[in-house]
Design a protein around this motif. Structure first.
Motif, mmCIF file in Angstrom:
data_model
loop_
_atom_site.group_PDB
_atom_site.id
_atom_site.type_symbol
_atom_site.label_atom_id
_atom_site.label_comp_id
_atom_site.label_asym_id
_atom_site.label_seq_id
_atom_site.Cartn_x
_atom_site.Cartn_y
_atom_site.Cartn_z
ATOM 1 N N SER A 55 -83.238 34.312 -59.898
ATOM 2 C CA SER A 55 -82.059 35.154 -59.991
ATOM 3 C C SER A 55 -81.109 34.595 -61.044
ATOM 4 O O SER A 55 -80.961 33.384 -61.197
ATOM 5 C CB SER A 55 -81.352 35.231 -58.636
ATOM 6 N N LEU A 134 -74.452 42.395 -59.961
ATOM 7 C CA LEU A 134 -73.593 41.618 -59.076
ATOM 8 C C LEU A 134 -73.012 42.561 -58.022
ATOM 9 O O LEU A 134 -72.673 43.701 -58.312
ATOM 10 C CB LEU A 134 -72.468 40.955 -59.859
ATOM 11 N N ARG A 178 -75.997 38.147 -56.155
ATOM 12 C CA ARG A 178 -76.927 38.822 -57.066
ATOM 13 C C ARG A 178 -78.287 38.792 -56.382
ATOM 14 O O ARG A 178 -78.868 37.714 -56.209
ATOM 15 C CB ARG A 178 -76.989 38.143 -58.433
#
Length: 219
Positions: A55, A134, A178
């Motif tokens: 990520s 996000l 995220r």
């Protein structure tokens, strides 16, 4: 006749001894006896299986304001857990009174507005933050928006609900993720907003004081 029988007897004994000796040999001994094996033709190396993509933990300071108040006190800061299931604090707690308006810190889309375990939760996916985007979360909030709504920076998402036991006092829990990775929501704030102190009145200087009885000058 007797000579032929003797020959057959000796041949049988020799054949039996040969079979016995060959059976006692190990595979490695047979390999040495037969010489080295031909080299195996070299092929391309086996591909290494690719794991899941990591990520993206980069966070741009794109917030335009705090989610509550002008410069709220941080009651409890970001304390990421050592492992995904360990204890920690996956966000920050901001002091705010019940009924305070909770605002989106940047433009985005409401991905969730409802209740989880009896607490009001609003989540906003921030625009222009990549794939997966996000996502900011706010709780406990009585939502005034619905899932799928487009919101601008500063738009009211709801009001802070009273009676939450998370802080021991009235507070807003602000989170940032995220995908499945939790991030520090304060990293969304640019330095000028993060370190700005509360407003205060400054004393007048001598040049700014007006003598008593003198008329004020119009600018």
């Amino acid at each position: 006749m007797r000579a032929k029988r003797c020959v057959r007897t000796w041949l049988g004994l020799l054949l039996g001894m040969t079979v016995t000796v060959l059976g006692a040999l190990t595979p490695s001994a047979l390999a040495r006896a037969n010489g080295p094996a031909p080299p195996t033709p070299a092929g391309p190396p086996a591909p290494t299986p690719a794991g899941p993509p990591a990520s993206d933990t980069t966070v741009a300071p794109l917030a335009r304001l705090w989610p509550v108040g002008l410069r709220p006190s941080v009651l409890r800061g970001w304390d990421p857990p050592a492992t995904p299931y360990a204890r920690g604090h996956r966000g920050v707690d901001l002091a705010a009174p019940p009924g305070a308006p909770v605002r989106s810190v940047a433009a985005g889309r409401v991905s969730f507005a409802g209740r989880v375990a009896g607490r009001g939760v609003v989540a906003v996916e921030l625009a222009g933050t990549g794939t997966p985007p996000l996502r900011t979360t706010f709780t406990p909030v009585r939502a005034t928006v619905r899932q799928g709504d487009e919101v601008a920076a500063g738009e009211v998402l709801g009001t802070l609900e009273p009676g939450d036991a998370h802080c021991g006092t009235s507070c807003l829990h602000w989170g940032l993720r995220r995908d499945r990775t939790y991030l520090n929501p304060l990293s969304l704030l640019p330095p000028w907003l993060l370190h700005r102190g509360p407003s205060r009145l400054l004393p007048l200087t001598g040049a700014q004081r007006q003598p008593s009885g003198s008329p004020a000058h119009m600018p």
